[in-house]
Design a protein around this motif. Structure first.
Motif, PDB file in Angstrom:
ATOM      1  N   GLY A  48      40.919  52.070  38.942  1.00  0.00           N
ATOM      2  CA  GLY A  48      40.731  51.018  37.952  1.00  0.00           C
ATOM      3  C   GLY A  48      39.266  50.709  37.749  1.00  0.00           C
ATOM      4  N   GLN A  49      39.015  49.630  37.060  1.00  0.00           N
ATOM      5  CA  GLN A  49      37.647  49.192  36.768  1.00  0.00           C
ATOM      6  C   GLN A  49      37.480  47.731  37.171  1.00  0.00           C
ATOM      7  OE1 GLN A  49      37.172  49.808  32.576  1.00  0.00           O
ATOM      8  NE2 GLN A  49      36.572  51.935  32.842  1.00  0.00           N
ATOM      9  N   VAL A  50      36.286  47.416  37.679  1.00  0.00           N
ATOM     10  CA  VAL A  50      35.966  46.024  37.966  1.00  0.00           C
ATOM     11  C   VAL A  50      35.867  45.296  36.639  1.00  0.00           C
ATOM     12  CG1 VAL A  50      34.210  44.452  38.857  1.00  0.00           C
ATOM     13  CG2 VAL A  50      34.817  46.500  40.153  1.00  0.00           C
ATOM     14  N   GLY A  51      36.615  44.209  36.537  1.00  0.00           N
ATOM     15  CA  GLY A  51      36.542  43.388  35.331  1.00  0.00           C
ATOM     16  C   GLY A  51      35.437  42.357  35.464  1.00  0.00           C
ATOM     17  N   THR A  52      35.524  41.544  36.521  1.00  0.00           N
ATOM     18  CA  THR A  52      34.509  40.520  36.766  1.00  0.00           C
ATOM     19  C   THR A  52      34.242  40.424  38.259  1.00  0.00           C
ATOM     20  OG1 THR A  52      36.129  38.736  37.033  1.00  0.00           O
ATOM     21  CG2 THR A  52      35.268  39.097  34.808  1.00  0.00           C
ATOM     22  N   SER A  64      35.058  35.105  43.280  1.00  0.00           N
ATOM     23  CA  SER A  64      36.276  35.619  42.643  1.00  0.00           C
ATOM     24  C   SER A  64      35.955  36.926  41.926  1.00  0.00           C
ATOM     25  CB  SER A  64      36.846  34.595  41.662  1.00  0.00           C
ATOM     26  OG  SER A  64      35.903  34.288  40.660  1.00  0.00           O
ATOM     27  N   ALA A  65      36.980  37.770  41.809  1.00  0.00           N
ATOM     28  CA  ALA A  65      36.774  39.081  41.212  1.00  0.00           C
ATOM     29  C   ALA A  65      38.079  39.599  40.618  1.00  0.00           C
ATOM     30  CB  ALA A  65      36.260  40.052  42.273  1.00  0.00           C
ATOM     31  N   THR A  66      37.947  40.476  39.630  1.00  0.00           N
ATOM     32  CA  THR A  66      39.129  41.109  39.040  1.00  0.00           C
ATOM     33  C   THR A  66      38.942  42.619  38.984  1.00  0.00           C
ATOM     34  OG1 THR A  66      38.308  40.937  36.764  1.00  0.00           O
ATOM     35  CG2 THR A  66      39.644  39.099  37.578  1.00  0.00           C
ATOM     36  N   ILE A  67      40.063  43.292  39.069  1.00  0.00           N
ATOM     37  CA  ILE A  67      40.125  44.737  38.846  1.00  0.00           C
ATOM     38  C   ILE A  67      41.230  44.973  37.828  1.00  0.00           C
ATOM     39  CG2 ILE A  67      40.929  46.941  39.831  1.00  0.00           C
ATOM     40  CD1 ILE A  67      39.413  46.277  42.368  1.00  0.00           C
ATOM     41  N   ASN A  68      40.931  45.791  36.844  1.00  0.00           N
ATOM     42  CA  ASN A  68      41.912  46.193  35.843  1.00  0.00           C
ATOM     43  C   ASN A  68      42.343  47.615  36.159  1.00  0.00           C
ATOM     44  OD1 ASN A  68      41.383  43.786  34.227  1.00  0.00           O
ATOM     45  ND2 ASN A  68      39.432  44.767  33.761  1.00  0.00           N
ATOM     46  N   TYR A  82      33.747  33.551  55.660  1.00  0.00           N
ATOM     47  CA  TYR A  82      34.342  34.582  56.517  1.00  0.00           C
ATOM     48  C   TYR A  82      34.844  35.738  55.655  1.00  0.00           C
ATOM     49  CZ  TYR A  82      33.943  31.275  60.304  1.00  0.00           C
ATOM     50  OH  TYR A  82      33.432  30.413  61.236  1.00  0.00           O
ATOM     51  N   PRO A  83      34.918  36.940  56.205  1.00  0.00           N
ATOM     52  CA  PRO A  83      35.346  38.103  55.413  1.00  0.00           C
ATOM     53  C   PRO A  83      36.868  38.134  55.205  1.00  0.00           C
ATOM     54  CG  PRO A  83      34.831  38.804  57.641  1.00  0.00           C
ATOM     55  CD  PRO A  83      34.480  37.333  57.548  1.00  0.00           C
ATOM     56  N   LEU A  84      37.359  37.137  54.485  1.00  0.00           N
ATOM     57  CA  LEU A  84      38.777  36.997  54.183  1.00  0.00           C
ATOM     58  C   LEU A  84      38.989  37.160  52.690  1.00  0.00           C
ATOM     59  CD1 LEU A  84      39.472  33.768  56.288  1.00  0.00           C
ATOM     60  CD2 LEU A  84      39.883  36.154  56.977  1.00  0.00           C
ATOM     61  N   ILE A  85      40.087  37.798  52.317  1.00  0.00           N
ATOM     62  CA  ILE A  85      40.390  38.023  50.905  1.00  0.00           C
ATOM     63  C   ILE A  85      41.819  37.596  50.627  1.00  0.00           C
ATOM     64  CG2 ILE A  85      40.615  39.736  49.060  1.00  0.00           C
ATOM     65  CD1 ILE A  85      38.545  41.443  50.593  1.00  0.00           C
ATOM     66  N   ALA A  86      41.993  36.855  49.532  1.00  0.00           N
ATOM     67  CA  ALA A  86      43.320  36.465  49.051  1.00  0.00           C
ATOM     68  C   ALA A  86      43.489  36.996  47.639  1.00  0.00           C
ATOM     69  CB  ALA A  86      43.447  34.942  49.038  1.00  0.00           C
ATOM     70  N   PHE A  87      44.689  37.439  47.325  1.00  0.00           N
ATOM     71  CA  PHE A  87      45.020  37.809  45.955  1.00  0.00           C
ATOM     72  C   PHE A  87      45.804  36.661  45.337  1.00  0.00           C
ATOM     73  CE2 PHE A  87      43.692  41.848  47.449  1.00  0.00           C
ATOM     74  CZ  PHE A  87      43.252  42.526  46.315  1.00  0.00           C
ATOM     75  N   VAL A  88      45.497  36.366  44.071  1.00  0.00           N
ATOM     76  CA  VAL A  88      46.102  35.237  43.367  1.00  0.00           C
ATOM     77  C   VAL A  88      46.588  35.681  41.993  1.00  0.00           C
ATOM     78  CG1 VAL A  88      44.791  33.465  44.608  1.00  0.00           C
ATOM     79  CG2 VAL A  88      43.811  34.501  42.555  1.00  0.00           C
ATOM     80  N   ASP A  89      47.384  34.806  41.364  1.00  0.00           N
ATOM     81  CA  ASP A  89      47.985  35.160  40.082  1.00  0.00           C
ATOM     82  C   ASP A  89      47.011  35.132  38.911  1.00  0.00           C
ATOM     83  OD1 ASP A  89      47.734  32.389  40.047  1.00  0.00           O
ATOM     84  OD2 ASP A  89      49.847  32.004  39.636  1.00  0.00           O
ATOM     85  N   ASP A  90      45.996  34.294  38.960  1.00  0.00           N
ATOM     86  CA  ASP A  90      45.005  34.254  37.878  1.00  0.00           C
ATOM     87  C   ASP A  90      43.754  33.501  38.338  1.00  0.00           C
ATOM     88  OD1 ASP A  90      45.835  31.593  37.838  1.00  0.00           O
ATOM     89  OD2 ASP A  90      46.573  31.630  35.798  1.00  0.00           O
ATOM     90  N   LEU A  91      42.713  33.561  37.535  1.00  0.00           N
ATOM     91  CA  LEU A  91      41.470  32.849  37.848  1.00  0.00           C
ATOM     92  C   LEU A  91      41.656  31.373  37.539  1.00  0.00           C
ATOM     93  CD1 LEU A  91      38.842  35.335  36.389  1.00  0.00           C
ATOM     94  CD2 LEU A  91      39.186  34.762  38.794  1.00  0.00           C
ATOM     95  N   ARG A  92      41.365  30.549  38.537  1.00  0.00           N
ATOM     96  CA  ARG A  92      41.445  29.103  38.384  1.00  0.00           C
ATOM     97  C   ARG A  92      40.270  28.465  39.113  1.00  0.00           C
ATOM     98  NH1 ARG A  92      47.094  27.639  40.843  1.00  0.00           N
ATOM     99  NH2 ARG A  92      47.937  29.717  40.649  1.00  0.00           N
ATOM    100  N   TYR A  93      40.107  27.180  38.888  1.00  0.00           N
ATOM    101  CA  TYR A  93      39.058  26.419  39.548  1.00  0.00           C
ATOM    102  C   TYR A  93      39.401  26.171  41.010  1.00  0.00           C
ATOM    103  CZ  TYR A  93      35.732  22.677  40.417  1.00  0.00           C
ATOM    104  OH  TYR A  93      34.742  21.911  40.938  1.00  0.00           O
TER     105      TYR A  93
END
Length: 159
Positions: A48-52, A64-68, A82-93
């Motif tokens: 894919g491609q990095v979106g943001t 925050s970051a996106t991949i398409n 800390y080097p922790l990553i969560a995946f979420v449904d959309d970009l929010r505040y």
């Protein structure tokens, strides 16, 4: 054991909320350049491609970051301390819910020294986590904001 293993309580380290008292030593930081680098590597793994990629902005304690990719848009939060990553449904505040399980290609992020957290762990009640290392200043914020889940505590926009 894995961080999201049901047999072991997830440990919130000092500074996991992004808060400290002014007298306390500085919090660790996750270098946004390292986050960006692994995100581009993940995009290659996803075909894919990095979106943001947006660096943390006060009062958020996450980047925050996106991949398409062929499956759509994937949104990730990188914890700023800390080097922790969560995946979420959309970009929010801010996030109290909306946590998602990571796509299969996210395993490449674990190989780069980050810990990708599952939706079940992030939606677990804060009371089930090991919070012994949190500071008094962090507990003050928790009492004020009243997060219900581990994810809402880790990835917040408290001021």
């Amino acid at each position: 054991m894995k961080a999201d293993s049901p047999q072991v309580a997830f440990r919130l380290e000092r500074g996991s909320t992004g808060f400290r008292h002014s007298r306390d030593s500085p919090l660790p930081e996750t270098d946004p350049r390292a986050c960006r680098t692994v995100w581009y590597a993940a995009a290659r793994a996803a075909c894919g491609q990095v979106g943001t990629f947006a660096e943390q902005q006060y009062p958020q304690n996450f980047h925050s970051a996106t991949i398409n990719d062929r499956d759509g848009v994937h949104v990730a939060l990188f914890h700023a301390q800390y080097p922790l990553i969560a995946f979420v449904d959309d970009l929010r505040y801010w996030y109290a819910d909306g946590f998602q399980d990571p796509p299969a290609w996210a395993a490449s992020l674990n190989d780069c020294g980050f810990t990708v957290l599952s939706a079940s762990l992030l939606m677990a009640p804060l009371a089930e986590a090991d919070t012994a290392a949190l500071s008094t200043a962090e507990w003050s914020q928790i009492k004020h904001w009243k997060p219900q889940t581990l994810g809402a505590t880790l990835f917040n926009s408290w001021d």
